[in-house]
Write an enzyme that holds these catalytic residues in place. Sequence first.
Site, PDB file in Angstrom:
ATOM      1  N   SER A 125      -7.460  -6.564  -2.735  1.00  0.00           N
ATOM      2  CA  SER A 125      -6.344  -6.818  -3.626  1.00  0.00           C
ATOM      3  C   SER A 125      -5.311  -5.737  -3.346  1.00  0.00           C
ATOM      4  O   SER A 125      -5.653  -4.544  -3.344  1.00  0.00           O
ATOM      5  CB  SER A 125      -6.811  -6.781  -5.085  1.00  0.00           C
ATOM      6  OG  SER A 125      -5.802  -7.329  -5.891  1.00  0.00           O
ATOM      7  N   GLU A 126      -4.059  -6.131  -3.095  1.00  0.00           N
ATOM      8  CA  GLU A 126      -3.099  -5.179  -2.525  1.00  0.00           C
ATOM      9  C   GLU A 126      -2.681  -4.067  -3.481  1.00  0.00           C
ATOM     10  O   GLU A 126      -2.043  -3.115  -3.067  1.00  0.00           O
ATOM     11  CB  GLU A 126      -1.878  -5.911  -1.966  1.00  0.00           C
ATOM     12  CG  GLU A 126      -0.999  -6.629  -2.989  1.00  0.00           C
ATOM     13  CD  GLU A 126      -1.397  -8.092  -3.152  1.00  0.00           C
ATOM     14  OE1 GLU A 126      -2.559  -8.438  -2.860  1.00  0.00           O
ATOM     15  OE2 GLU A 126      -0.542  -8.883  -3.583  1.00  0.00           O
ATOM     16  N   ASN A 127      -3.067  -4.158  -4.745  1.00  0.00           N
ATOM     17  CA  ASN A 127      -2.811  -3.032  -5.640  1.00  0.00           C
ATOM     18  C   ASN A 127      -3.804  -1.897  -5.418  1.00  0.00           C
ATOM     19  O   ASN A 127      -3.714  -0.863  -6.075  1.00  0.00           O
ATOM     20  CB  ASN A 127      -2.833  -3.475  -7.111  1.00  0.00           C
ATOM     21  CG  ASN A 127      -4.106  -4.181  -7.486  1.00  0.00           C
ATOM     22  OD1 ASN A 127      -4.572  -5.066  -6.778  1.00  0.00           O
ATOM     23  ND2 ASN A 127      -4.701  -3.772  -8.593  1.00  0.00           N
TER      24      ASN A 127
ATOM     25  N   ASN B 216      -7.603 -11.251   1.677  1.00  0.00           N
ATOM     26  CA  ASN B 216      -6.668 -10.979   0.581  1.00  0.00           C
ATOM     27  C   ASN B 216      -6.294 -12.301  -0.075  1.00  0.00           C
ATOM     28  O   ASN B 216      -5.948 -13.256   0.619  1.00  0.00           O
ATOM     29  CB  ASN B 216      -5.403 -10.284   1.102  1.00  0.00           C
ATOM     30  CG  ASN B 216      -4.409 -10.003  -0.009  1.00  0.00           C
ATOM     31  OD1 ASN B 216      -3.785 -10.917  -0.550  1.00  0.00           O
ATOM     32  ND2 ASN B 216      -4.267  -8.745  -0.374  1.00  0.00           N
TER      33      ASN B 216
ATOM     34  N   SER C  66      -3.031   0.506   1.237  1.00  0.00           N
ATOM     35  CA  SER C  66      -3.382  -0.888   1.051  1.00  0.00           C
ATOM     36  C   SER C  66      -2.543  -1.798   1.945  1.00  0.00           C
ATOM     37  O   SER C  66      -3.065  -2.688   2.626  1.00  0.00           O
ATOM     38  CB  SER C  66      -3.174  -1.262  -0.421  1.00  0.00           C
ATOM     39  OG  SER C  66      -3.634  -2.556  -0.661  1.00  0.00           O
TER      40      SER C  66
END
Lengths: 221, 241
Positions: A57-59, A25, A99
């Site tokens: 990607s944390e989205n 990440n 996520s």
Amino acid sequence: MMTPWNKEEMLSHIIDMFHPGCSVNLGIGLPTAILDVLDQRQRLLPDEEPLDIFIQSENGVLGVAGRPTPDTASATLINAGKETISIRAGASFFDSALSFGMIRGGHIDFCILGGMEVDADGSLANWIVPGQKITGMGGAMDLVHGARHVVVVMTHFTKSGDAKLKARCTLPLTGMHCVHTVVTDMGIFVPGDGRFRIKQLAPGVTLADLNIPIDLLVRED
Amino acid sequence: MQHATPRRAPSKVYSSATAALADLTSGIRLMSGGFGLCGIPENSIDALATMPIDNLTVISNNVGNSGRGLAKLLQRRQIRHAICTYVGGNPDLEQQILQGEITVELVPQGTFSERIRAAGLGIRAFYTPTGVGTVVAEGKEVRMFDKPCVLELPLEADVAIIKAQRGDTYGNVWFQEAARNFSPLMAMAARTTIVEVEELVPLGAIPAEDVHLPGIFVQRIYQGSHYRNEIEILKVQGITP
């Protein structure tokens, strides 16, 4: 004479930590520039096989592949910095709870974050400076818990010349005892138990150049 | 007992944003999907900005950006309280915080997502390591497991406004690329979920295995129009770091 690493060299040291097949990440700001370093390598060495990693990607994306072309840029294909991205074969999309579960649950190998201060117990401050404009913590407080390897990348010194590696953080914390490795323009450090173990120093850098109390430092380079 | 006509469920389909949002009132807790400008319910926000309602509590990751998205409601002073994770790049919000016109509760994004998920799925509380030793843990129970964890409670809403690429008349929804983010979670956590879609399709048009959000979580759906789908930060190949 010392020659501190430039940003690209700092990021290259982080890229060297990645093993084939690992998941990574990239935090907003400097860490995300790893995408651009990888893009640039690909353009300079087009025959070399690209690094086989899965960037999260944390989205809600696993398998970020760098930048799109002007034709393929999509409003619904962005990273956590809201920048347009492209995806690799084998990528997947998911919701934000999954996520962050992926992160907290220990499934991500590397989390790369920017920093303002890291202390000798591995605590990180990177989200707020009292009295300055508030932006919010976003996902930073979650990202520091759970990844197998939390790496902070930041310039070594503040504008006033103080080291950002400290005995104790003075700014409000993002996470306690969570940082595994710190990469600065001066070297690579492993915090913990009240010490910074020095893994590598940039060319010509001496202990005195680090501006860190000598009793906090342990040489292992 | 005999039935002259086949028994059909009442339709969830509304003709427009105005129709779907007509009964919303001041003071409600409103969730809005989207990450930055990606996947925001553009038509519902535009409709709200024309309605005489205010005093809203808005639960949304960003609460808009530079005059766009929910920032339209900020500019009309319709929001009193915001629960969000990030307020950067949003001058309207920054200004209203400084002037005391709005109160803001900042929540770490993973905890934000999980609290919304918990509300929708019947989980009464959960322990998470996120925020231990930070301002987020102040006043909350901290309990030691393998490491210390903070007790967090669900986050629910009266109404959720959601945008998706495709939805059918039962409210089954398919999201495009990374536009899913908080939307399916918010749909589960609100008493009334209003979905706007770019393509309203008949039942069966979305294969069952491709439904990202089952229609049971959706109360109203309408076909939106004039989508801007703005790119917040365009980055393309060839830009050196």
